[in-house]
Every structure is written in C-alpha cells, then in structure tokens.
Design an enzyme around this catalytic site. Structure first.
Site, short mmCIF file in Angstrom:
data_model
loop_
_atom_site.label_atom_id
_atom_site.label_comp_id
_atom_site.label_asym_id
_atom_site.label_seq_id
_atom_site.Cartn_x
_atom_site.Cartn_y
_atom_site.Cartn_z
N TYR A 183 -2.27 -1.05 10.28
CA TYR A 183 -2.31 -1.43 8.86
C TYR A 183 -1.05 -0.96 8.13
O TYR A 183 -0.40 -1.73 7.41
CB TYR A 183 -3.55 -0.82 8.22
CG TYR A 183 -3.68 -1.04 6.73
CD1 TYR A 183 -4.05 -2.28 6.21
CD2 TYR A 183 -3.47 0.00 5.83
CE1 TYR A 183 -4.19 -2.47 4.84
CE2 TYR A 183 -3.60 -0.18 4.46
CZ TYR A 183 -3.97 -1.41 3.97
OH TYR A 183 -4.11 -1.60 2.62
N SER A 231 0.86 -1.19 0.00
CA SER A 231 0.00 0.00 0.00
C SER A 231 0.89 1.23 0.00
O SER A 231 2.00 1.19 0.53
CB SER A 231 -0.88 0.02 1.24
OG SER A 231 -1.51 1.28 1.38
P1 NDP Z 1 -11.57 -6.21 -0.45
O1 NDP Z 1 -11.94 -6.28 1.00
O2 NDP Z 1 -12.44 -5.48 -1.39
O3 NDP Z 1 -11.34 -7.70 -0.99
C1 NDP Z 1 -10.54 -8.55 -0.21
C2 NDP Z 1 -10.37 -9.88 -0.88
O4 NDP Z 1 -9.51 -10.67 -0.06
C3 NDP Z 1 -11.65 -10.67 -1.02
O5 NDP Z 1 -11.53 -11.51 -2.13
C4 NDP Z 1 -11.68 -11.49 0.28
O6 NDP Z 1 -12.40 -12.69 0.16
C5 NDP Z 1 -10.22 -11.78 0.45
N1 NDP Z 1 -9.86 -11.95 1.85
C6 NDP Z 1 -10.13 -11.13 2.88
N2 NDP Z 1 -9.65 -11.65 4.02
C7 NDP Z 1 -9.06 -12.81 3.67
C8 NDP Z 1 -8.38 -13.81 4.39
N3 NDP Z 1 -8.26 -13.74 5.70
N4 NDP Z 1 -7.90 -14.87 3.72
C9 NDP Z 1 -8.06 -14.99 2.37
N5 NDP Z 1 -8.70 -14.07 1.64
C10 NDP Z 1 -9.19 -13.00 2.29
O7 NDP Z 1 -10.08 -5.60 -0.44
P2 NDP Z 1 -9.29 -4.78 -1.58
O8 NDP Z 1 -9.51 -5.41 -2.88
O9 NDP Z 1 -9.54 -3.34 -1.40
O10 NDP Z 1 -7.79 -5.02 -1.09
C11 NDP Z 1 -6.94 -6.00 -1.65
C12 NDP Z 1 -5.51 -5.72 -1.22
O11 NDP Z 1 -5.14 -4.41 -1.65
C13 NDP Z 1 -5.29 -5.75 0.30
O12 NDP Z 1 -4.04 -6.30 0.58
C14 NDP Z 1 -5.30 -4.28 0.66
O13 NDP Z 1 -4.58 -4.02 1.84
C15 NDP Z 1 -4.62 -3.68 -0.56
N6 NDP Z 1 -4.86 -2.27 -0.76
C16 NDP Z 1 -6.14 -1.80 -0.99
C17 NDP Z 1 -6.34 -0.46 -1.17
C18 NDP Z 1 -7.69 0.12 -1.43
O14 NDP Z 1 -7.82 1.36 -1.40
N7 NDP Z 1 -8.72 -0.66 -1.70
C19 NDP Z 1 -5.23 0.50 -1.10
C20 NDP Z 1 -3.95 -0.10 -0.88
C21 NDP Z 1 -3.80 -1.43 -0.71
P3 NDP Z 1 -13.66 -13.04 1.12
O15 NDP Z 1 -14.77 -12.11 0.75
O16 NDP Z 1 -13.97 -14.46 0.87
O17 NDP Z 1 -13.18 -12.80 2.53
#
Ligand code: NDP
Length: 246
Positions: free
Chosen positions: A155, A141
């Site tokens: 985070y 991030s």
């Molecule tokens: P979302 O919450 O929209 O999606 C998360 C995804 O990860 C879902 O597919 C979810 O599946 C899965 N997930 C969540 N927890 C777990 C777990 N414990 N084990 C396995 N899978 C898991 O998140 P984003 O798409 O926004 O974020 C994705 C990545 O990008 C993260 O690492 C986040 O920190 C990073 N990021 C995001 C930003 C943003 O602004 N959105 C900015 C910077 C970084 P399920 O529904 O089945 O739990």
C-alpha cells in the site's frame, strides 16, 4: 458567489468515506459533482441525493478503478453529463494490511491496479477535457512519505508512486494553467480504517494530536486545493495527518 460555481468535479470512489465527504464539500462549494463507485450503488445514490437535497447537482457512475475501459467511460460520462470538467479527485483506493511476505500476488496486483493504474488512466482521460484553472488532486497517504508501522508495504509503495506521479505531472501541465497536487491523509475514521479496534491503537499513538481525523478534515483541504486561492500551489504533497509524519 460560491468559489466553485460553474465548475465540474469528478471524485473517484465517492460513495463512502473520504470520497463522499469530498463530493459533498465540493458540491457545497458550488461545483456539479460526478462520483464513481465500484460496488455499493445504494451508498452512491445516497450521496447524490444528499447533494441534490442541498440544492446541488450530482451523478453517480459505476466504474471499478481497476477496469481501464470503465474508468475512461466514467470520465467521459462526467464530462458529457455536465458539459465540462475542471477538477479530478483521484480518491478511490484500497489497502491490504498484511505482512509483505504473506501477501498474495493477486492481492498486490489489485492494490496496484486501483491505487496507481486507475489514477493514471483517470488522469490521462480527464486531461483531454480539463483546461486553464484545472485541478488534478490525488488522495495519497502519509505512508507515501513515511511508514510508521509494519503491515502496509504494498500500500505505501502505491502511495509513494502516486506522490511522484503528482510531482512529475505538475511539470507537464503547468504551462496550461493546471495544478497537480497530492493530499496525504493520516488515520481517518472510515470503513477502510475504523478508529475503533486493535489496528487503530498504534495509528492513534503515532499522531501528534492523539486522535483519528475526520473525513470532513480531509475534505476541507481538498476544497482549498480545488479552489481559486490555491493557484500557486502545484507539485506539492499536502499532509493532513494529525502530525503523524512530524
Ligand atoms: P473507504 O473504503 O471507506 O471508501 C472507499 C471508496 O472508494 C468507496 O466509495 C468505494 O466504493 C470506492 N472504491 C473502492 N474500491 C473501488 C474501486 N475499485 N473502484 C472505484 N471505487 C472504489 O476508503 P477511505 O475513504 O478510507 O479511503 C479513500 C482514499 O483515502 C483511499 O485512496 C485511501 O487509500 C486514502 N487514505 C485513507 C486513509 C484512512 O485512514 N482512511 C488514510 C490515508 C489515505 P464501493 O463501496 O462501491 O466499492
């Protein structure tokens, strides 16, 4: 020929948000794609179906990133399903937007276990199978380098850890022709960080472009890093943040 033809990619947390866009993009680039998810089996099947309908190959594997054995089994299943493993995208992650002093320890443990421990376990397991030309990609991030607002202390600490993990590991596996890079998104419109609402206002204002990014804009960078043209990029932190950290 598609740039990832005959390659196999594993995207953790690939059922929604940034991970789903990355899975679809790598499949469009020609890779067979395994995704993990924690809870939402329907969302994961929808991603698999979308990839298959476009002529690609995909599989969804339930594996909570905080569960060591589940993560190890998921990596092995991706490998056995498609017979090889070339690209690991450590995308699964979560955040607790809350003042540090009000954050319960068990919530901090959860963020650390998913965002850091799960990444280390998945990567260590994947390295048993990834060979020459392989790619390890973290989704860190922009707050892993610079924090523009309060409320993301634990985070941002995990994303800083992921950054140094990528840099350190790049020194250990480079001689095997494997690159390790950290893609650092800024505010991206997902369930985790919706572009609408109070929390979005300061994040949008902190960008140079004056807007949230899309999941496809992150997937485009990951596609480049996963592909053959990025062969001399390793140990790098590649920011896709609309200018947040400028
Ligand atoms: P979302 O919450 O929209 O999606 C998360 C995804 O990860 C879902 O597919 C979810 O599946 C899965 N997930 C969540 N927890 C777990 C777990 N414990 N084990 C396995 N899978 C898991 O998140 P984003 O798409 O926004 O974020 C994705 C990545 O990008 C993260 O690492 C986040 O920190 C990073 N990021 C995001 C930003 C943003 O602004 N959105 C900015 C910077 C970084 P399920 O529904 O089945 O739990």
């Amino acid at each position: 020929m598609s740039k990832l033809a005959k390659k196999v990619a594993l995207v953790t947390g690939g059922s929604r948000g940034i991970g789903a866009a990355i899975a679809k993009r790598l499949a469009a680039d020609g890779a067979s794609v395994a995704i993990t998810y924690a809870k939402d089996a329907d969302a994961a099947s929808a991603v698999v179906k979308a990839i298959e309908q476009s002529g690609g190959k995909a599989v969804a594997i339930q594996a909570d990133s905080a569960d060591t054995k589940a993560v190890q089994a998921a990596v092995e299943k991706a490998f056995t399903t498609f017979g090889r493993l070339d690209v690991l995208v450590n995308n699964a992650g979560t955040a607790i937007p809350k003042p540090f002093e009000e954050t319960p320890i068990d919530e901090m443990d959860r963020v650390i276990d998913i965002n850091v421990r799960g990444v280390l376990v998945a990567t260590q397991t994947a390295l048993k199978h990834i060979g020459e030309g392989g790619r390890i990609i973290m989704i860190g991030s922009c707050v892993g380098e610079r924090v523009v607002a309060p409320g993301l202390v634990a985070y941002s600490a995990t994303k800083g850890a992921v950054k140094m993990f990528a840099q350190g590991l790049s020194r250990e596996v480079g001689s095997r022709g494997i690159t390790v890079n950290n893609v650092q998104p800024g505010p991206i419109d997902t369930d985790l960080n919706p572009a609408a609402g109070d929390w979005a206002v300061p994040q949008k204002a902190a960008t140079g472009l004056g807007r949230y990014g899309t999941v496809e804009e992150v997937a485009a960078l990951v596609s480049f890093v996963a592909g053959p043209e990025s062969s001399y990029i390793t140990g790098a932190n590649l920011t896709v943040d609309g200018g947040t950290n400028a």
